[in-house]
Structures are given as C-alpha cells and as structure tokens.
Design an enzyme around this catalytic site. Structure first.
Site, PDB file in Angstrom:
ATOM      1  N   GLU A 495       0.818  -1.210   0.000  1.00  0.00           N
ATOM      2  CA  GLU A 495       0.000   0.000   0.000  1.00  0.00           C
ATOM      3  C   GLU A 495       0.855   1.265   0.000  1.00  0.00           C
ATOM      4  O   GLU A 495       0.388   2.342   0.381  1.00  0.00           O
ATOM      5  CB  GLU A 495      -0.933  -0.019   1.206  1.00  0.00           C
ATOM      6  CG  GLU A 495      -1.901  -1.194   1.181  1.00  0.00           C
ATOM      7  CD  GLU A 495      -2.657  -1.326   2.485  1.00  0.00           C
ATOM      8  OE1 GLU A 495      -3.478  -0.444   2.766  1.00  0.00           O
ATOM      9  OE2 GLU A 495      -2.407  -2.296   3.207  1.00  0.00           O
ATOM     10  N   SER A 652      -6.681  -2.145   2.885  1.00  0.00           N
ATOM     11  CA  SER A 652      -6.957  -1.486   1.615  1.00  0.00           C
ATOM     12  C   SER A 652      -7.300  -2.454   0.497  1.00  0.00           C
ATOM     13  O   SER A 652      -6.995  -2.205  -0.661  1.00  0.00           O
ATOM     14  CB  SER A 652      -5.760  -0.608   1.196  1.00  0.00           C
ATOM     15  OG  SER A 652      -5.545   0.404   2.142  1.00  0.00           O
ATOM     16  N   TYR A 718      -9.747   2.714  -5.009  1.00  0.00           N
ATOM     17  CA  TYR A 718      -8.842   3.837  -5.205  1.00  0.00           C
ATOM     18  C   TYR A 718      -8.927   4.502  -6.568  1.00  0.00           C
ATOM     19  O   TYR A 718      -8.263   5.499  -6.807  1.00  0.00           O
ATOM     20  CB  TYR A 718      -7.398   3.395  -4.932  1.00  0.00           C
ATOM     21  CG  TYR A 718      -7.180   3.102  -3.463  1.00  0.00           C
ATOM     22  CD1 TYR A 718      -7.147   4.138  -2.539  1.00  0.00           C
ATOM     23  CD2 TYR A 718      -7.063   1.802  -2.998  1.00  0.00           C
ATOM     24  CE1 TYR A 718      -6.984   3.889  -1.192  1.00  0.00           C
ATOM     25  CE2 TYR A 718      -6.898   1.539  -1.645  1.00  0.00           C
ATOM     26  CZ  TYR A 718      -6.855   2.583  -0.742  1.00  0.00           C
ATOM     27  OH  TYR A 718      -6.691   2.334   0.596  1.00  0.00           O
ATOM     28  N   ARG A 757     -11.495   3.219  11.530  1.00  0.00           N
ATOM     29  CA  ARG A 757     -12.603   3.003  10.603  1.00  0.00           C
ATOM     30  C   ARG A 757     -12.974   1.537  10.632  1.00  0.00           C
ATOM     31  O   ARG A 757     -12.110   0.668  10.434  1.00  0.00           O
ATOM     32  CB  ARG A 757     -12.210   3.408   9.181  1.00  0.00           C
ATOM     33  CG  ARG A 757     -13.386   3.653   8.258  1.00  0.00           C
ATOM     34  CD  ARG A 757     -12.978   3.715   6.801  1.00  0.00           C
ATOM     35  NE  ARG A 757     -12.553   2.414   6.318  1.00  0.00           N
ATOM     36  CZ  ARG A 757     -11.365   2.159   5.782  1.00  0.00           C
ATOM     37  NH1 ARG A 757     -10.474   3.122   5.662  1.00  0.00           N
ATOM     38  NH2 ARG A 757     -11.050   0.936   5.379  1.00  0.00           N
ATOM     39  N   ASP A 759     -15.174  -1.500   9.067  1.00  0.00           N
ATOM     40  CA  ASP A 759     -15.902  -1.942   7.876  1.00  0.00           C
ATOM     41  C   ASP A 759     -16.902  -3.021   8.260  1.00  0.00           C
ATOM     42  O   ASP A 759     -16.567  -3.956   9.015  1.00  0.00           O
ATOM     43  CB  ASP A 759     -14.929  -2.468   6.821  1.00  0.00           C
ATOM     44  CG  ASP A 759     -13.965  -1.382   6.337  1.00  0.00           C
ATOM     45  OD1 ASP A 759     -14.319  -0.194   6.438  1.00  0.00           O
ATOM     46  OD2 ASP A 759     -12.875  -1.741   5.854  1.00  0.00           O
ATOM     47  N   GLU A 771     -13.549  -5.810   9.546  1.00  0.00           N
ATOM     48  CA  GLU A 771     -12.232  -5.463  10.071  1.00  0.00           C
ATOM     49  C   GLU A 771     -12.265  -4.055  10.646  1.00  0.00           C
ATOM     50  O   GLU A 771     -13.192  -3.274  10.392  1.00  0.00           O
ATOM     51  CB  GLU A 771     -11.154  -5.555   8.987  1.00  0.00           C
ATOM     52  CG  GLU A 771     -11.356  -4.608   7.824  1.00  0.00           C
ATOM     53  CD  GLU A 771     -10.267  -4.765   6.763  1.00  0.00           C
ATOM     54  OE1 GLU A 771      -9.335  -3.934   6.790  1.00  0.00           O
ATOM     55  OE2 GLU A 771     -10.359  -5.701   5.960  1.00  0.00           O
ATOM     56  N   ASN A 773      -9.761  -0.697  10.889  1.00  0.00           N
ATOM     57  CA  ASN A 773      -8.564  -0.067  10.345  1.00  0.00           C
ATOM     58  C   ASN A 773      -8.096   1.019  11.313  1.00  0.00           C
ATOM     59  O   ASN A 773      -8.824   1.975  11.575  1.00  0.00           O
ATOM     60  CB  ASN A 773      -8.891   0.547   8.974  1.00  0.00           C
ATOM     61  CG  ASN A 773      -7.662   0.988   8.213  1.00  0.00           C
ATOM     62  OD1 ASN A 773      -6.742   1.523   8.805  1.00  0.00           O
ATOM     63  ND2 ASN A 773      -7.673   0.771   6.914  1.00  0.00           N
ATOM     64  N   GLY A 777      -7.129   5.654   5.562  1.00  0.00           N
ATOM     65  CA  GLY A 777      -6.523   6.438   4.488  1.00  0.00           C
ATOM     66  C   GLY A 777      -6.921   7.895   4.540  1.00  0.00           C
ATOM     67  O   GLY A 777      -7.999   8.256   5.006  1.00  0.00           O
TER      68      GLY A 777
END
Length: 814
Positions: A495, A652, A718, A757, A759, A771, A773, A777
């Site tokens: 990443e 990601s 992305y 964050r 998900d 998961e 994070n 990002g």
C-alpha cells in the site's frame, strides 16, 4: 581502568622520551591531551594525534598546525613515533596501540609526558580525593595575578584560562596531580597540596591503606626546600601528614578570613565557588601562594573570585526573579562533576544554601545523577543514597562503566531503592533531557551530576527547556513556536502508493493550519542510509503523523519504532495496531464482545488447503449449495461458495479475491499468501457494505459503499469514480445509530485511540464486522475525510484534531 601490570610492563620509561622524534597523541581532542599537544608545539616539537570525533578543540589544534586524524584506525602511526595515551584508552582494543607495537614504537602514559614537559619547573602538585581541579585553578589564578606567570595544568577546561593548560614562562608550574592509577608518581613535586583523603579509586588501589601508602610515597618525593600543605579540617589528610616528615604545614578553612582579611559574615559571598568545601579549597590556594612568595594583596581576589572549571557548579542557565514578588520565571540548570558521595553531598549542600536560602523564589532541587564505575557504586551504595536524598527529587540513570565490565547485581536502581526522596530511574541517559524537562516547574534548580557522559545532559536540558517554552507541563499553545510534525509516509508494503497520496494530502493540510512539518519515508531512510538523526535531539519532531498503511507500518512496526524513539504518534498504540492488523485475531476479540463477524478459517499454505478440501472441489450446481469442510470452532456451520479470500495482515483490499467457484479457491489463496503468511477464507456475506469512522469517543456518519463493478476491490476503492460512496448510508435511522454503536464498541474492544474506521456488512437486520482499520486512508477518495466532511469537519480540521488528540493521549499516558 589501567592495571598495575600494564603500567609496569607496557610503557617505556619517561627518560627515553626524545625531542627529536614525533609525538602521536591518542585522544588529542580531550582537555588534557589537547593541552599537552599545545605545550609540545610551543616547544617546537613535532606532534600529531587522533580523536574519535571532530570538535572545536580538534579544529583549533589544526589551525595551530597540529594534524588531527578523525577516527581510531591506526593507519596514521609511523615508524619512529612516540605514542602517548591516557589511562582511559584500553591497550588491547586500540588500533593505534596495535599499529605502534607492530612498528616497535614506544608507548607512554599521558602523565609521563606531562612530567617530562615539566622537568625544568618547580611543581606545585595538588592532590587529594576531592577539590583538585578547583584548588589548582585557584592557585593558578592567584599566581597569574601576582605576576609570577606560572604554567598551569588543570584536569578540565577553565574558561578564564582559555583551556585546561596555560603555558607560562615563570619558574613555577601548578598541576592537578591525580592519584588514580598512580599517575601522580610521574611528577616531581616541590610542593604538594593535599586537599583531603578518603577511600576512592579502590578498583585500582584495592584498599584505602594501599591508597594512603601511594599518596605517602608521592608526598615523600618533596625535597627539603619544599613543603606539604594539608587541610587540617580533613582527618584523612591530617592523619597522612603525621606519617611524613615535619615539613607539613596545616591550613584550615577558618584561616581564609585572616588570609583574605575579610569579615567572616561576608565571606560566603566572596568565594565565587559556593560551598564550605570550596572555602577550604580557597584557603589552601592562598596558603600555597604565600609559601611560594607571591604578593598576597594581588592574589586574594583572583583566588576568591575564581570562576571555576567546566562542570564544577557550572551555571548553564539561571532564571531571573520577577520584579514584583519573588517568583522565578523558569528553571536554573547547573552542571557538576561530583561522582563520590562526599562530593555529591558538598555540591548539593552548596546549591541548597546559595540558591534557596539567599536567592528566594527557587522551589525544588532536582539532581540528575549518573554513577561512575560499578566498583565505586558498590563501595558506596548507602552513602550515595544518603547524599542524593538532600535533593527534593532524584533522577538516576545507568552506571558509567569506563573500562569496567558490568558487575552482577549492581545497578543505579540499587541506589534508587535506598533514596528517601521521590526518585525516578531512567536507564537511558539519552532520554534524560526530555524526561527531566517534563518534570520541571518554574523555580526548580536542576543539577546534572557525575563524571561520565552525563556531561551531555545539562546542555541538552537547556536546549530542551527552550524547546518547550521554559519548563515542563506547558500547553502547546504556550510553547511560543508552532508544533513540529513529521509526516510519515511511503513504507515498504503493498500500500506504499496509497500512503504517498495520504502523506502529501496531510502535509498540505497541516501547513494550512500553521504547523511546521516535514515529510519522511522512514522505511527508505532505514534501508538506505539508516540515518534517524532527524528524530533525535532538541530539533526532533514533536509528533509523528502516521500516514502509512499495510504491513511493517500500521501493524505495530512503526508504532514500535516511535515508541523506541520516544516520539508521540497518531493512531492507536502498538498492541492495538498489531491486533487490528491480524484479521483473525480481531474477529476473536470482537466475537468475545458479542459483535458478529463472518465465519472463516486461516490457512498458511496452499498445501494445507489441499489437505483440508476434497478433490474435485465442488461448486454450485443445479441450484444446490455444496459445502466445504471448513468448520469454525464455534460450530456455526460450514463455509461454502461464494467466498472471500484475503491476506490476514493487509488492508486497503490488497490481495483480496471474490471466489465464485471452487476452482478459483487455490488461486485466490496463492494470491493472498503473496502478501503475507496467512490467507483468511471467509463466507461472503452479501448485503449493504458500510464503513463507520470513529474519532476518539464519537462515531461519524456511516458511509455506504456501492462499487460500480459490484465488488469492492483495490481498483474500485482507489480509482476515482469507480465507487459511489454515499454518506450517510441509505439505511433507517435506527440502523445508522446501531452501526455507530458497533463501531465505537469495536474501537474500544481493541483498545484503539485516535481515528479508526470499522468496515461492516448489513444483511437484513444483522450487522457483521469485517475489520477495524487503525490508520484510515487520508487520500481525496478516503472514507474518513468523506464522513468527517458530512459531519461538518473540514479536511484541515480533521488533521488538526488527529494531531491534538495524539498529543493529549500521549500526555495522559506519560
């Protein structure tokens, strides 16, 4: 430590020095060696040398025409050189010594060279356990003022002399004569000033009796026309004087009044070097000046006002008193060489008397002490603790070993256990400036103390106090400068490109908010130059803003690095980051808190998959589902296609695959294992995909993720426009509140801090967490900035919040 065997066998006799040969001085940049180098040069002799690092002293020697090689490699030794080294240089480890022996060059001690250089002088040798440096300097100052132009050799830099050595043309030389390793026996004294005598340097002498015998032999070298001057207030010096000839002349501290013709009540203000011990030193210095025939009227004031040598109650920072009241604006910083319990006590008593009794407004006396030598520490454990307890707060760091090997069971922590005042043990001396700075309050007096590399502490503390605005505990807004942020981006994970975008965006935002910032690709620094100098010292960043993603980044690696550098950083701590990066472990933690997670199993190889699954792999046929024997321990059922396969420790969506048929499974596992040692196979839960950011103790609006392709992979995530991200998600209000609750619960379950964050997948009324994070990002298409914007938080304000939150969390934890 120099051994008696080495002294007897390794060094050539001093009488074999030759003025026609070259002198090579190892450690030429030191105070003592550089002085001898100047003396050799002044006599027209050929001198060179080496030192480990360049310094103002080595630069000055170069300007005098004395070549200095930086680094100890031995390649600068030539045939015919006379190698001179101090007792701190280990013979069996020095490349210069090895080269000299190969070329059959003679070796000499520093003390031998000093004795040889002074062979035509009448020597006043100042010896004793304590006070040698100060007394030598006082005598030198007195004789200079009396016009006797003495040569002066002190064991430390003396600012008013311009160095440690003064080359005079007069008949007298005043020399600090050290009893350690019997080096004073290389001198031929006319007068000996014995300041005091008690057990020290027993690592060499073995017993106090041996030390006294060595001093006695030195004193007995004094000729009939010479004299022994000894302090009658000290029992050790007085007892030794009784054992030698009647040439001894006693002096006492109370003589100082008569010698100086001063009012006793004003005397304490007359001796610039504070403390009763320095009044004794001044008395001895004046007696020495009188004995050699100096004009006393000219000697008195220079002796009393002697400014001292470096690290002898040396004031590096003194805060002024406010004009209204007796408050003090900042922190006073003093540097001192005391390394024996008697010296520690004398210095602290002097500082306590002067700074606290006669200068109102000072609040606490803080001593920061580094023990010198394991043997000395073991000999005086209780005495050190008792002396240090004269301070209000004691900070100890690890023992400076010199040439000693660690002694089992001996540590500065042993002293800390016996100190009766509040005490902190900070093993790494490199952390002392920043940790002590945080402890300080207005009005504190801090004394850095010891004979080792603790000398670096006090100057570094002054710089640290400037950095944080004068004393510890000040809010960032009162520092008087912008916060300095290191934006960490790049890394070596899959990443990396995402991280580069995040870092640049954050740096731009921080600049708009008035922060001072620099961008660092730390992985590149480590793997190329290995240079982390930007993260050390007073110019280091106040905070590391972590814009890194994936392995070796948000999995605890960077967190651990900045923990070791003792620099606050954004995001969750090391443990939370490591757990969150391990998807399987995260699921176990969350499920234990009652949070639903997809059923799945972890594989470490494709071969393991072959053993676990039958061949041929079944798939959906004729409207029926075929099951794989991938049971979870919880017994919730068996996994079946469609499946999701992803690396267990990535983020990601890197390495993620959607498996719609059994034939795709092995390839998907191979793909996931290319990004780590574990491949996680999970049931594909079909529903509404959402992501819920959390800022500290509040959840932001959930973001609904709708990829055009129907699956949320790396490209969809992305590529601008490839995914429709709807915020807030198109779900009932009650469900939105539930998603926020679950995100906060997951954040807390993992012990996260800052921004995270989570998900999730919403299927009917069920919510499954995929998961968490810990470093979301920060690119233009990232979900955290999108949700923050909907909640009224601009990107710049979001970055500002993350910075402030990290600093607040760090302050609470430390």
């Amino acid at each position: 430590m120099r051994t008696k065997q080495e002294i007897q066998t390794a060094f050539a006799p001093a009488e074999t020095f030759s003025a026609s040969k070259t002198f090579f001085l190892v450690g030429i940049g030191g105070a003592g060696m550089s002085g001898l180098a100047r003396m050799l040069k002044n006599r027209g002799l050929d001198v060179r040398g080496s030192d480990s690092n360049p310094s103002p002293i080595t630069a000055e020697l170069e300007t005098l025409g004395i070549p200095v090689r930086i680094g100890h490699f031995g390649d600068g030794i030539r045939e015919g050189d006379q190698l001179v080294l101090s007792d701190a240089i280990p013979l069996d480890e020095s490349p210069e010594v090895a080269a000299a022996r190969k070329l059959e060059c003679p070796l000499f001690r520093r003390s031998q060279l000093l004795g040889w250089l002074l062979r035509d002088k009448k020597v006043i040798a100042v010896t004793g356990t304590h006070g040698k440096t100060t007394t030598t300097g006082m005598i030198g100052a007195g004789l200079r003022a009396a016009g006797m132009d003495p040569t002066i050799v002190v064991g430390a830099e003396v600012p008013e002399f311009g160095g440690a050595v003064v080359e005079g043309r007069g008949e007298w030389a005043v020399v600090e004569a050290c009893e350690a390793y019997d080096s004073f026996h290389d001198l031929t004294p006319t007068i000996v000033v014995l300041t005091n005598l008690e057990p020290d340097h027993l690592d060499y002498h073995g017993t106090f009796e041996n030390l006294k015998e060595s001093v006695k032999r030195f004193v007995e070298k004094v000729p009939d026309e010479g004299a022994l001057l000894y302090c009658g207030d000290d029992s050790g010096a007085a007892d030794l004087a009784k054992q030698v000839t009647a040439r001894g002349e006693e002096y006492r501290r109370d003589q100082l009044v008569q010698l100086a013709s001063y009012d006793p009540d004003l005397l304490m203000f007359s001796v610039q070097q504070r403390g009763i011990h320095n009044e004794s030193n001044a008395a001895g210095a004046l007696v020495a000046c009188e004995v050699v025939g100096a004009e006393m009227a000219k000697c008195v004031m220079p002796v009393l006002r002697f400014g001292g040598a470096e690290r002898r109650q040396q004031i590096l920072q003194e805060s002024p008193l406010e004009f209204i009241g007796d408050t003090v604006r900042g922190v006073d910083v003093i540097d001192d060489y005391a390394h024996h319990p008697t010296e520690v006590r004398a210095t602290l008593e002097a500082v306590r008397f002067h700074w606290f009794q006669w200068l109102p407004g000072r609040k606490r006396l803080i001593v920061v002490f580094q023990p010198h030598l394991y043997s000395r520490t073991a000999e005086h454990l209780e005495a050190f603790a008792e002396a240090l307890s004269l301070a209000d707060l004691v900070v100890l760091t690890d023992i400076y070993p010199a040439r000693e090997k660690p002694m089992p069971g001996m540590s500065a922590a042993r002293i800390a256990e016996l100190v009766t005042k509040p005490v902190r043990y900070i093993p790494s001396r490199h952390l002392l400036p920043r940790e002590v700075a945080k402890m300080t309050r207005p009005g504190d007096v801090v004394v850095g103390m010891g004979a080792g590399n603790i000398s670096e502490f006090a100057p570094a503390l002054v710089e640290e106090l400037k950095r944080i605005g004068g004393y510890g505990g000040r809010p960032i807004e009162e520092w008087g400068r912008p916060l300095k942020v290191a934006v960490i981006y790049g890394g070596d994970s899959a990443e990396r490109e995402v991280s580069l975008h995040s870092g640049r965006a954050v740096a731009e935002a921080l600049g708009k908010k008035g922060y001072e910032y620099d961008l660092f690709d730390v992985s590149d620094l480590l793997l190329s130059k290995g240079d982390l100098a930007a993260f050390k010292g007073p110019n280091r960043p106040d905070l590391a803003f972590l814009c890194v993603h994936g392995t070796n980044a948000e999995d605890g690696a960077f967190q651990g690095l900045f923990e070791m550098l003792h620099i606050p950083y954004t995001g969750s701590g090391l443990q939370s980051s490591a757990i969150a990066m391990d998807k399987q472990l995260t699921k176990q933690v969350l499920e234990a808190r009652g949070i639903k997670v997809p059923m799945g199993r972890l594989f470490s190889s494709v071969e393991e998959l072959d053993v676990s699954l039958p061949r041929p792999l079944p798939s959906r046929q004729a409207g029926t589902r075929k099951h794989f024997p991938l049971r979870e321990k919880q017994g919730r059922g068996e996994l079946q296609v469609p499946l999701v396969v992803k690396p267990n420790a990535q983020g990601s969506t890197v390495g993620l695959s959607f498996v719609r048929s059994a034939e795709e499974l092995a390839t998907a596992v191979e793909k996931a294992l290319a990004y780590g040692s574990g491949a996680l196979i999970e049931e594909l839960i079909e529903g509404v995909e959402v992501s819920v950011p959390v800022l500290g103790d509040r959840a932001l609006p959930p973001v609904e993720i709708v990829p055009d392709s129907g699956q949320y992979d790396f490209a969809a995530k992305y590529t601008p426009g490839a995914t429709n991200e709807i915020c807030p998600a198109r779900l009932p209000a009650a469900m939105l509140d539930e998603l926020k609750r679950i995100a906060l619960e997951a954040h807390r379950a993992l012990g996260c801090r800052g921004a995270t964050r989570t998900d999730m997948i919403v299927r009917n009324d069920d919510v499954f967490v995929l998961e968490v994070n810990t470093l979301p990002g920060m690119t233009p298409t990232s979900l955290l900035p999108r949700a923050a914007g909907v909640d009224g938080i601009s990107f710049e304000d979001l970055c500002d919040w993350i910075v402030r939150n990290a600093m607040e969390c760090h302050a609470k934890e430390t």
